[in-house]
Design a protein around this motif. Sequence first.
Motif, PDB file in Angstrom:
ATOM      1  N   GLY A  24       0.821  -1.210   0.000  1.00  0.00           N
ATOM      2  CA  GLY A  24       0.000   0.000   0.000  1.00  0.00           C
ATOM      3  C   GLY A  24       0.853   1.257   0.000  1.00  0.00           C
ATOM      4  O   GLY A  24       0.450   2.283  -0.548  1.00  0.00           O
ATOM      5  N   SER A  27       1.831   2.033  -3.549  1.00  0.00           N
ATOM      6  CA  SER A  27       0.678   2.623  -4.236  1.00  0.00           C
ATOM      7  C   SER A  27       0.526   4.100  -3.868  1.00  0.00           C
ATOM      8  O   SER A  27       0.273   4.944  -4.727  1.00  0.00           O
ATOM      9  N   SER A  28       0.700   4.422  -2.593  1.00  0.00           N
ATOM     10  CA  SER A  28       0.586   5.817  -2.154  1.00  0.00           C
ATOM     11  C   SER A  28       1.706   6.676  -2.735  1.00  0.00           C
ATOM     12  O   SER A  28       1.472   7.825  -3.133  1.00  0.00           O
ATOM     13  N   TYR A  30       3.243   6.068  -5.533  1.00  0.00           N
ATOM     14  CA  TYR A  30       2.921   6.200  -6.953  1.00  0.00           C
ATOM     15  C   TYR A  30       1.910   7.330  -7.148  1.00  0.00           C
ATOM     16  O   TYR A  30       2.079   8.188  -8.022  1.00  0.00           O
ATOM     17  N   ASP A  31       0.870   7.343  -6.334  1.00  0.00           N
ATOM     18  CA  ASP A  31      -0.140   8.400  -6.438  1.00  0.00           C
ATOM     19  C   ASP A  31       0.476   9.783  -6.237  1.00  0.00           C
ATOM     20  O   ASP A  31       0.099  10.744  -6.904  1.00  0.00           O
ATOM     21  N   ASP A  63      10.544   0.103  -5.399  1.00  0.00           N
ATOM     22  CA  ASP A  63      10.156  -0.995  -4.515  1.00  0.00           C
ATOM     23  C   ASP A  63      11.381  -1.824  -4.132  1.00  0.00           C
ATOM     24  O   ASP A  63      11.563  -2.194  -2.982  1.00  0.00           O
TER      25      ASP A  63
END
Length: 184
Positions: A24, A27-28, A30-31, A63
């Motif tokens: 997660g 993902s954050s 990336y956003d 990552d």
Amino acid sequence: MPATPPTTVDHQRLIVQLQGGDAGALSSLYDAFASVTYRVCLRMLVSPEDAEEVLQDTFLRLDAQAGRYDPARGTVQTFVLTLAHHLCLERLRARRARPQAQDGALNDPAFDLPAPAATHDPLDQVLIDAALSALPASDRQLLEDMFFGGYTHAELTARTGLPLGTVKSRLRRALLKLRERMQP
């Protein structure tokens, strides 16, 4: 009440979570940084397809290399953009080509899109613009060719006809001036 944009501390916390294997967090991140990262990749590579591939590779590398992040050396955004920059250079060198400005490529609206509020501070942009405009045009062009064009010092020497030592000196001086002007 609108949500407050993430801060540098929030981004550093996400990196620590990413180091711990939290998907997660990736993902954050990336956003938070995909938009500005894509724009840098597009500026360097010109090709939207190549820029999208390098964008994806950047976050895969983030990552894998989150443990290399050192807050003393810069922000998380700087770390992400450095990863992207190196991947763009690898791609440019692998295809043995330099980005060729296509008609209207630099007038593409993608270059004018503001970064998301979470990653864009108008004051930062004003400081950057002022620092760059204070440089002599020739030094600014050398920086842009090196950073966005992916040219080596030797290639800049061949392009400009300047001696290698002069190219290196001008780049170093320009970077020091930028650093000086960007200090609070």
